[in-house]
Enzyme design. Structure first.
Site, PDB file in Angstrom:
ATOM      1  N   HIS A 136       0.803  -1.220   0.000  1.00 59.19           N
ATOM      2  CA  HIS A 136       0.000   0.000   0.000  1.00 59.19           C
ATOM      3  C   HIS A 136       0.837   1.272   0.000  1.00 59.19           C
ATOM      4  O   HIS A 136       1.853   1.372   0.661  1.00 59.19           O
ATOM      5  CB  HIS A 136      -0.933   0.012   1.215  1.00 59.19           C
ATOM      6  N   HIS A 145      12.343  -0.340 -11.563  1.00 59.75           N
ATOM      7  CA  HIS A 145      12.234  -1.772 -11.870  1.00 59.75           C
ATOM      8  C   HIS A 145      12.268  -2.550 -10.567  1.00 59.75           C
ATOM      9  O   HIS A 145      13.208  -2.419  -9.780  1.00 59.75           O
ATOM     10  CB  HIS A 145      13.403  -2.169 -12.777  1.00 59.75           C
TER      11      HIS A 145
END
Length: 215
Positions: A136, A145
């Protein structure tokens, strides 16, 4: 859909597009031996180099996906595609779990079994690889990445072109700077400066000023 790149990540992208029911026109790649005489990749033709982008756009192709793992190269090729008039839609594998409150930028990719939690924000051309977890309120800047199986706990920020490699874990609310590299399997417990390279458990600098070195 036009795929840019014909290396290892292209294999994953091809199968993700097929899982989404997306037709694939072919691949472009600038590597030696990857011209139109090269054999197909998982049945997809390699059309030639990226010099064909303007001509293919003129033929009516409108969408592309950048199948390049290297962050800087993915960012640069994304810009070239957009300059040629292509759009870069996000790619979400059907086997990924993506919160309805997550926001994905152009050209971002979420691969099979990856998870994006509530209020996650992905910038442009972000790659969240197979089985990675973005909890979250994390924020991943452009061309960042996250490697296979890596975990960002809640509230982590990942800077532009930063790489958290396979199996690494970042504790909650940690900020990782632009162009930083977290090595495979590392455990990051504190902030990471721009351009730093970290590895180990707990993670320590691998090179540069202040790096921890074995004697």
């Amino acid at each position: 859909m036009l795929i840019i790149g014909a290396g290892g990540h292209a294999l994953v992208v091809i199968e993700a597009l097929r899982a989404c029911g997306q037709p694939i026109t072919g691949l472009l790649d600038d590597g030696l031996g990857r011209g139109p005489d090269a054999g197909p990749l998982l049945g997809c033709a390699i059309l030639g180099s990226t010099s064909l982008l303007p001509a293919l756009r003129a033929q009516g192709l409108a969408e592309a996906v950048i199948a390049i793992g290297d962050n800087a190269a993915r960012e640069a090729l994304g810009a070239r595609c957009e300059a040629a008039g292509f759009t870069l839609p996000p790619l979400i594998h059907p086997a990924a779990l993506v919160s309805p409150s997550a926001v994905l930028g152009a050209g971002s990719q979420v691969m099979a079994r990856a998870l994006l939690g509530p209020l996650v924000r992905l910038g442009r051309l972000v790659l969240v690889n197979t089985g990675a977890i973005v909890e979250h309120e994390c924020r991943l800047e452009d061309a960042a990445h996250l490697g296979p199986g890596a975990v960002l706990c809640g509230g982590v920020s990942l800077g532009r072109r930063a790489l958290v490699a396979a199996g690494a874990v970042v504790r909650p609310a940690v900020a990782i700077g632009a162009d930083a590299l977290v090595a495979p399997g590392a455990a990051v417990a504190g902030p990471v400066p721009d351009g730093a390279r970290l590895g180990g458990v707990p993670a320590r600098r691998l090179s540069g000023p202040g790096a921890t070195r074995k004697t």
